[in-house]
Motif scaffolding. Sequence first.
Motif, PDB file in Angstrom:
ATOM      1  N   THR A  10     -20.822 -74.176 -19.488  1.00 18.56           N
ATOM      2  CA  THR A  10     -21.370 -72.947 -18.925  1.00 18.56           C
ATOM      3  C   THR A  10     -22.028 -73.248 -17.580  1.00 18.56           C
ATOM      4  OG1 THR A  10     -23.513 -73.194 -20.054  1.00 18.56           O
ATOM      5  CG2 THR A  10     -21.764 -71.990 -21.218  1.00 18.56           C
ATOM      6  N   GLY A  11     -22.132 -72.220 -16.750  1.00 20.27           N
ATOM      7  CA  GLY A  11     -22.709 -72.415 -15.416  1.00 20.27           C
ATOM      8  C   GLY A  11     -21.860 -73.348 -14.583  1.00 20.27           C
ATOM      9  N   ALA A  12     -20.536 -73.187 -14.653  1.00 13.88           N
ATOM     10  CA  ALA A  12     -19.608 -74.150 -14.045  1.00 13.88           C
ATOM     11  C   ALA A  12     -19.275 -73.850 -12.597  1.00 13.88           C
ATOM     12  CB  ALA A  12     -18.312 -74.205 -14.862  1.00 13.88           C
ATOM     13  N   SER A  13     -19.905 -72.842 -12.007  1.00 12.79           N
ATOM     14  CA  SER A  13     -19.539 -72.457 -10.648  1.00 12.79           C
ATOM     15  C   SER A  13     -20.241 -73.273  -9.572  1.00 12.79           C
ATOM     16  CB  SER A  13     -19.833 -70.973 -10.423  1.00 12.79           C
ATOM     17  OG  SER A  13     -21.225 -70.722 -10.562  1.00 12.79           O
ATOM     18  N   GLY A  34     -17.258 -71.705 -17.891  1.00 16.98           N
ATOM     19  CA  GLY A  34     -17.815 -70.374 -18.032  1.00 16.98           C
ATOM     20  C   GLY A  34     -18.624 -70.003 -16.806  1.00 16.98           C
ATOM     21  N   VAL A  35     -18.285 -68.871 -16.184  1.00 16.55           N
ATOM     22  CA  VAL A  35     -18.964 -68.424 -14.967  1.00 16.55           C
ATOM     23  C   VAL A  35     -19.177 -66.918 -15.043  1.00 16.55           C
ATOM     24  CG1 VAL A  35     -17.985 -70.285 -13.541  1.00 16.55           C
ATOM     25  CG2 VAL A  35     -16.759 -68.127 -13.746  1.00 16.55           C
ATOM     26  N   ASN A  39     -13.851 -64.826  -9.886  1.00 19.07           N
ATOM     27  CA  ASN A  39     -13.252 -64.572  -8.571  1.00 19.07           C
ATOM     28  C   ASN A  39     -14.072 -65.169  -7.430  1.00 19.07           C
ATOM     29  OD1 ASN A  39     -11.099 -63.009  -9.646  1.00 19.07           O
ATOM     30  ND2 ASN A  39     -12.464 -61.226  -9.796  1.00 19.07           N
ATOM     31  N   ARG A  40     -15.264 -65.687  -7.740  1.00 16.83           N
ATOM     32  CA  ARG A  40     -16.133 -66.203  -6.684  1.00 16.83           C
ATOM     33  C   ARG A  40     -16.361 -67.704  -6.783  1.00 16.83           C
ATOM     34  NH1 ARG A  40     -21.383 -62.506  -6.102  1.00 16.83           N
ATOM     35  NH2 ARG A  40     -21.608 -63.918  -4.327  1.00 16.83           N
ATOM     36  N   VAL A  41     -15.566 -68.390  -7.591  1.00 17.38           N
ATOM     37  CA  VAL A  41     -15.745 -69.838  -7.736  1.00 17.38           C
ATOM     38  C   VAL A  41     -14.835 -70.581  -6.772  1.00 17.38           C
ATOM     39  CG1 VAL A  41     -16.369 -69.619 -10.155  1.00 17.38           C
ATOM     40  CG2 VAL A  41     -13.999 -70.093  -9.549  1.00 17.38           C
ATOM     41  N   GLY A  46      -7.056 -77.916 -12.490  1.00 18.80           N
ATOM     42  CA  GLY A  46      -7.142 -78.346 -13.881  1.00 18.80           C
ATOM     43  C   GLY A  46      -8.222 -77.660 -14.683  1.00 18.80           C
ATOM     44  N   VAL A  47      -9.159 -76.970 -14.020  1.00 21.80           N
ATOM     45  CA  VAL A  47     -10.230 -76.267 -14.718  1.00 21.80           C
ATOM     46  C   VAL A  47      -9.848 -74.797 -14.863  1.00 21.80           C
ATOM     47  CG1 VAL A  47     -12.657 -75.598 -14.692  1.00 21.80           C
ATOM     48  CG2 VAL A  47     -11.981 -77.835 -13.816  1.00 21.80           C
ATOM     49  N   ARG A  48      -9.960 -74.289 -16.069  1.00 23.52           N
ATOM     50  CA  ARG A  48      -9.684 -72.876 -16.322  1.00 23.52           C
ATOM     51  C   ARG A  48     -11.021 -72.137 -16.455  1.00 23.52           C
ATOM     52  NH1 ARG A  48      -5.250 -72.025 -20.864  1.00 23.52           N
ATOM     53  NH2 ARG A  48      -5.444 -69.928 -19.984  1.00 23.52           N
TER      54      ARG A  48
END
Length: 273
Positions: A10-13, A34-35, A39-41, A46-48
């Motif tokens: 979580t908080g991956a952005s 999880g973000v 659309n803003r990351v 490889g990261v979904r």
Amino acid sequence: MSQNRVVVITGASSGIGEASARLLTQHGFQVFGGVRNPNRVNAIPGVRYGTVDVTDDASVSNFVQWVLSEAGKIDILVNNAGVSLVGPVENTSPSEAHTVFDANVFGPLRMIRAALPSMRAARSGLIINISSVLGFLPAPFMGIYASSKHALEGLSESLDHEIREFNVRVVLVEPTFTNTKLDVNAAQTAAPLGAYAAQAEATIKAVQAQIKTAPSAATVAEKILAAINGPYKMRQPAGGQATLLSRLRRFMPAKAVDSSLRKTFGFGKRAAS
């Protein structure tokens, strides 16, 4: 094999979450980030990414169910999303405190409640809660944030006893100040500092000076990887200073720790009134 292990962060952005997602995917893990807004990351190959607000029950449930539908399992949950708050405890409104606890304590609780049933069924799993050295040390003018991390540590230790028989464990990763947006751009209490102004300003200045030379988020990401791949240990300080503070807290006399902390936080260096 790491290629078959599914990690949810979580908080991956940004910050620790982004650095961890990058490092773990480079080591072959299937990473789901999880973000709040995919659309803003800044996408990492490889990261979904999926949408999750850890303060919302339905959002958490939908996100975890999406991961399970896509990957079939969750091997590792990294509860990283959180917020900070700077200001005197006396000046902190209940609503401000609630905002911090909702993200830093109830957020991980929501994620754990959603992900743990699948881990128990598989009789395998690891929950990594991103705490802080402020989870075992006091922090003047960060009392609500420190309280939330103390609470997270208590929850984590208790939970580990409850789920150990299902071959699921809990780890606390404990960074010190980290050069991330969370520490640099911490929110401040809305009420005027009033009687606390001089000392609060001196303390904030001392903390900001530490943040400038603090370890990067990559240091914490490396500790997360080590916690996954290495032998089990509940508390895992991230970086040399965090390790030192952990040892000092355990072995130094309380009076010496108190004096050292007051010096670190700028007490005795009050701005002129």
